[in-house]
Structures are given as structure tokens and as C-alpha cells.
Write a protein that holds these residues in place. Structure first.
Motif, short mmCIF file in Angstrom:
data_model
loop_
_atom_site.label_atom_id
_atom_site.label_comp_id
_atom_site.label_asym_id
_atom_site.label_seq_id
_atom_site.Cartn_x
_atom_site.Cartn_y
_atom_site.Cartn_z
N THR A 108 9.50 -3.31 0.20
CA THR A 108 9.83 -2.60 -1.03
C THR A 108 11.32 -2.35 -1.19
N GLY A 109 12.07 -2.40 -0.08
CA GLY A 109 13.47 -2.03 -0.13
C GLY A 109 13.64 -0.52 -0.29
N SER A 110 12.59 0.21 -0.01
CA SER A 110 12.58 1.66 -0.14
C SER A 110 12.14 2.27 1.19
N ILE A 111 11.86 3.56 1.20
CA ILE A 111 11.51 4.22 2.46
C ILE A 111 10.02 4.23 2.76
N PHE A 112 9.20 3.81 1.81
CA PHE A 112 7.77 3.63 2.03
C PHE A 112 7.20 2.78 0.90
N GLY A 113 5.98 2.31 1.11
CA GLY A 113 5.26 1.62 0.06
C GLY A 113 4.19 2.54 -0.49
N ALA A 114 3.98 2.53 -1.78
CA ALA A 114 2.89 3.30 -2.41
C ALA A 114 2.01 2.29 -3.12
N ILE A 116 -2.33 -2.78 -5.39
CA ILE A 116 -1.25 -2.97 -6.37
C ILE A 116 -0.19 -1.90 -6.12
N PRO A 117 1.07 -2.31 -5.94
CA PRO A 117 2.13 -1.31 -5.77
C PRO A 117 2.17 -0.36 -6.97
N VAL A 118 2.16 0.94 -6.68
CA VAL A 118 2.12 1.94 -7.75
C VAL A 118 3.28 1.77 -8.72
N THR A 163 6.69 -8.03 -6.10
CA THR A 163 5.32 -8.05 -5.61
C THR A 163 4.46 -7.29 -6.60
N VAL A 164 3.36 -7.92 -7.06
CA VAL A 164 2.51 -7.30 -8.06
C VAL A 164 1.12 -6.97 -7.52
N TYR A 165 0.64 -7.70 -6.52
CA TYR A 165 -0.64 -7.36 -5.91
C TYR A 165 -0.74 -8.01 -4.54
N TYR A 166 -1.68 -7.49 -3.75
CA TYR A 166 -1.93 -8.08 -2.44
C TYR A 166 -3.32 -7.72 -1.95
#
Length: 132
Positions: free
Chosen positions: A36-42, A96-98, A81-84
Motif C-alpha cells: 500500500t505504501g502506507s502503514i497498514f492495509g485496510a 477489496i482495499p477500502v 490494486t483493486v481486489y485480491y
């Protein structure tokens, strides 16, 4: 039944969902931080039967800490990224990433995982389930 649409940054790849998510979670694992390039994935999980995918995607598969493979689908144009889906785990769902919904009123996460890798300054909802 509520309809939501998640899209990539350029709009070429989208996922339309029906109803409420089965689960909304936060993951603090290092792989999600990198993805995500962030501190967590939602992410939110929806039943496959209530999801419609439109557009072209590329797939990238990685093996997670627990040994299961995760197939990420991202836009070949903008890279979002749109789904996994996680092989061998809840195969009836698509995650799906929030953030792909771009909906500030999206349901609050109910579970937080890999908290041993959580950044010390992160604050979470008080009622969230915690898993190390």
C-alpha cells in the motif's frame, strides 16, 4: 441492497459490490505496508457472488507469512490494486482495499491483525478485535 464501486486511480478497473462487507479488517504486516505504501492495509471482504469486476487487470501472486498465496489484481495502466483473493482461505470471498471505494463513511474495521508490526503511534477504534 447497497451497491458500492471500487476503482483504480485511472478508472479503467472497477469492482461493483452488493450488500455489506462480510468483514472489514486492518493488516499491519510488512507485506501490506509495502503493497500500500502506507502503514497498514485496510480491506473489506465481499461474497464473490455479489461482486462484478470490469476492466483489465494484471495479477501478482505472493506467499504470505502463513504460507498461503495471495493473488493481487491491479490496473496495468495506473498500478492500483483493486481486489485480491487468498488461496485456501475464505475462497468464497474477494478482498477489496477500502481506499479503492473512496468512501469516507465506509464501515469501520472490526479486526486488526499482525499488530506486533503496527507503528507505535497508530490509534485504533476501541471496540476492534486485536490479533498479534
Amino acid at each position: 441492497m447497497k451497491t458500492r464501486t471500487a476503482t483504480c486511480s485511472c478508472g479503467q478497473l472497477s469492482v461493483e459490490t452488493q450488500g455489506e462487507p462480510r468483514r472489514v479488517s486492518i493488516c499491519h504486516c510488512l507485506a501490506c505496508q509495502k503493497r500500500t505504501g502506507s502503514i497498514f492495509g485496510a480491506q473489506a471482504r465481499f461474497p464473490r457472488s455479489l461482486v462484478q469486476i470490469r476492466g483489465e487487470s494484471k495479477e501478482w501472486v505472493r506467499v504470505g507469512d502463513e504460507g498461503s498465496s495471495v493473488a493481487f489484481h491491479f490496473c496495468p495502466t495506473c498500478g492500483s490494486t483493486v481486489y485480491y483473493a487468498v488461496a485456501g482461505y475464505d475462497e468464497e470471498s474477494i478482498a477489496i482495499p477500502v481506499g479503492a471505494f473512496a468512501e469516507p463513511g465506509f464501515p469501520v474495521p472490526t479486526i486488526s491483525v499482525y499488530e506486533e508490526r503496527m507503528h507505535s503511534w497508530v490509534g485504533l477504534p476501541p471496540e476492534i478485535e486485536h490479533m498479534q
